[in-house]
Design an enzyme around this catalytic site. Sequence first.
Site, mmCIF file in Angstrom:
data_model
loop_
_atom_site.group_PDB
_atom_site.id
_atom_site.type_symbol
_atom_site.label_atom_id
_atom_site.label_comp_id
_atom_site.label_asym_id
_atom_site.label_seq_id
_atom_site.Cartn_x
_atom_site.Cartn_y
_atom_site.Cartn_z
ATOM 1 N N SER A 128 34.501 24.999 69.301
ATOM 2 C CA SER A 128 35.484 24.847 70.112
ATOM 3 C C SER A 128 36.591 23.788 69.089
ATOM 4 O O SER A 128 36.250 23.335 68.383
ATOM 5 C CB SER A 128 35.291 24.145 71.245
ATOM 6 O OG SER A 128 36.526 23.630 72.051
ATOM 7 N N TYR A 153 32.262 17.401 76.262
ATOM 8 C CA TYR A 153 32.028 18.957 75.922
ATOM 9 C C TYR A 153 32.291 19.114 74.395
ATOM 10 O O TYR A 153 31.586 19.855 73.768
ATOM 11 C CB TYR A 153 33.239 19.690 76.582
ATOM 12 C CG TYR A 153 33.538 21.122 76.232
ATOM 13 C CD1 TYR A 153 32.654 22.281 76.052
ATOM 14 C CD2 TYR A 153 34.518 21.458 75.502
ATOM 15 C CE1 TYR A 153 32.715 23.507 75.714
ATOM 16 C CE2 TYR A 153 34.843 22.778 74.984
ATOM 17 C CZ TYR A 153 33.999 23.671 75.142
ATOM 18 O OH TYR A 153 34.220 25.036 74.785
#
Length: 336
Positions: A128, A153
């Site tokens: 990501s 995350y």
Amino acid sequence: MRVLVTGAAGFIGFHVSRHLLARGNTVLGIDSLNDYYDIALKQARLAELGKLGGRFAFKQVDFSNHVALEAALDGEDFDRIVHLGAQAGVRYSIENPRAYLQANLAGHLNMIEIGRNRRVEHLVYASSSSVYGGNDALPFRVEDRVDHPLSLYAATKKADELMSETYAHLYRIPQTGLRFFTVYGPWGRPDMAMWLFTKAIFDGQPIKVFGEGRMRRDFTYIDDIVAGVVACLDNPPADDGVVKAGGSISPHRIYNIGNNRSEDLGEMIALIEQACGRPAERRMLPMQPGDVRDTFADIGAIQRDLGYEPRTSIVDGVPLFVNWYREYHGLATRSW
């Protein structure tokens, strides 16, 4: 070629699976079908894949449970893996951190263990753009240090990259990690800003604009993401001792996949308003914990190695999403 796709009922997994099927590959999809967002949307995606013929098979399994995963894959053959399943969402990682520990850390380890034991030709996995965290230098480059994540995350995605590097070194498993930048498009996720804004406008509700609207994102249309994923899948990194994108000398590389443009959040909202045919009431709010103010992908590495070129600007992509949203929810072409 038979490809195992994790997160096949998810946004990117669905589109990658559909592309692979359309070009003649066989796909084994797995997904836990958890309730992070509307399961009906995930089931609708699977139904679409089921219409593409008998080369798609699906198994519902939680890949973070290694016993269940190994049982589900017993007797199944596949050549390559596209690991797109994960617990997504920056803000939700603050509310439910243990879900990220299980899905993104244990789950990633389980998938690279599957790759090792099956001796797969290539494992492509989703990282990501969030790993860039508090980096100030734009655009973000795969050569940049990513030591200061702003959310759990992001930390789990960085940890996934490190685990993959270790397995590439120890077991010479060819792997490619992809740092996706703000993916949007038809069949997207209901927790993403573009969906939330579109829904609010059609429902006559105000939209929540975080960061007082002073945020920029590298919005990447789903077809461009799929093109990058498939180009990587078809071209495993060589185990030749040469330094790869991201710095590894093992058969492991890291690429950014973005649109190579940083767009103002207000411009994206204006395009949604235009496509919806109605102005939005904007409620300006401060930055959310864990959020990054600006993202911008340097895609030089994947351009150089694989000839990747994004093709869809937000001017073209946003109306495509809104039109799909309107059709999916049975909304009239113009309600106002």
